[in-house]
Write an enzyme that holds these catalytic residues in place. Structure first.
Site, PDB file in Angstrom:
ATOM      1  N   GLY A  56      36.682 -13.786  95.131  1.00 26.51           N
ATOM      2  CA  GLY A  56      35.336 -13.156  95.109  1.00 26.51           C
ATOM      3  C   GLY A  56      35.259 -12.378  93.862  1.00 26.51           C
ATOM      4  CG  HIS A  57      37.655 -10.954  91.573  1.00 27.05           C
ATOM      5  ND1 HIS A  57      38.317 -11.774  90.733  1.00 27.05           N
ATOM      6  CD2 HIS A  57      38.486 -10.775  92.636  1.00 27.05           C
ATOM      7  CE1 HIS A  57      39.581 -11.823  91.103  1.00 27.05           C
ATOM      8  NE2 HIS A  57      39.622 -11.338  92.226  1.00 27.05           N
ATOM      9  CB  ALA A  58      34.337 -13.613  87.146  1.00 27.16           C
ATOM     10  NE  ARG A  89      38.748 -15.794  89.656  1.00 25.94           N
ATOM     11  CZ  ARG A  89      39.473 -15.706  88.620  1.00 25.94           C
ATOM     12  NH1 ARG A  89      40.909 -15.511  88.854  1.00 25.94           N
ATOM     13  NH2 ARG A  89      39.186 -15.936  87.412  1.00 25.94           N
ATOM     14  CE1 TYR A 101      30.627  -9.330  83.914  1.00 23.92           C
ATOM     15  CE2 TYR A 101      32.258 -10.965  83.185  1.00 23.92           C
ATOM     16  CZ  TYR A 101      30.958 -10.186  82.947  1.00 23.92           C
ATOM     17  OH  TYR A 101      30.879 -10.045  81.776  1.00 23.92           O
TER      18      TYR A 101
END
Ligand code: TYD
Length: 149
Positions: A51-53, A98, A123
């Site tokens: 749940g982030h990049a 992802r 992010y």
């Protein structure tokens, strides 16, 4: 840096009746210097992580045991990969959101990373990520300021 730069990497598998062996060498199997290794385990069955990049970080993700799905998103397109063999890795380039979902019971997610942990490289807000990904991928327009060097 887009979805098409992410790919499944076939890792060597030395089959042996005593048990199989897979190895990873940075020069051959990962396109970056391995500076950190971490792993996720004891994830509840059906659980989710990610749940982030990342702005700069490159990673190779392996289901060292069990299985899970990885959903990748470059802000324009999505792709879903099922990781269920310890001799497949998923290379993820920078600027890809992802989600790791659908963990099987007892799954171990092994991650090789190109840099040390740095919260400033994340992010964690999807809308902010999409805005920044859009800016980076935008093709230059007539009237854009061109810097001469
Ligand atoms: P995070 O990257 O959000 O986990 P995941 O993407 O696997 O769901 O990290 C969860 C927490 O762990 C967060 O507080 C930062 C910390 N952490 C470290 O201290 N070092 C690390 O190498 C990683 C990956 C996370």
């Amino acid at each position: 840096m887009q979805l098409s730069d992410c790919r499944i990497v076939n890792l060597p598998k030395i089959t042996d009746p005593r048990g199989n062996l897979t190895f990873i060498e940075e020069q051959w199997h990962v396109p970056f210097r391995i500076r950190r290794v971490y792993y996720l385990y004891d994830v509840p069955s059906g659980g989710e992580r990610g749940g982030h990049a990342h702005k700069e970080l490159e990673q190779l993700i392996i289901a060292a045991s069990g299985s899970f799905d990885v959903v990748l998103d470059d802000g324009a397109q999505c792709a879903r990969y099922r990781l269920d063999r310890p001799y497949f890795g998923l290379y993820i380039c920078p600027m890809i959101w992802r989600e790791l979902v659908n963990f099987s019971s007892g799954a171990v997610c092994l991650v090789l990373a190109s840099n040390l942990y740095d919260e400033a490289d994340y992010y964690r807000d999807y809308d902010e990520f999409v805005r920044e990904a859009g800016k980076r991928n935008r093709t230059p327009q007539t009237g854009d300021l061109k810097l001469e060097r």
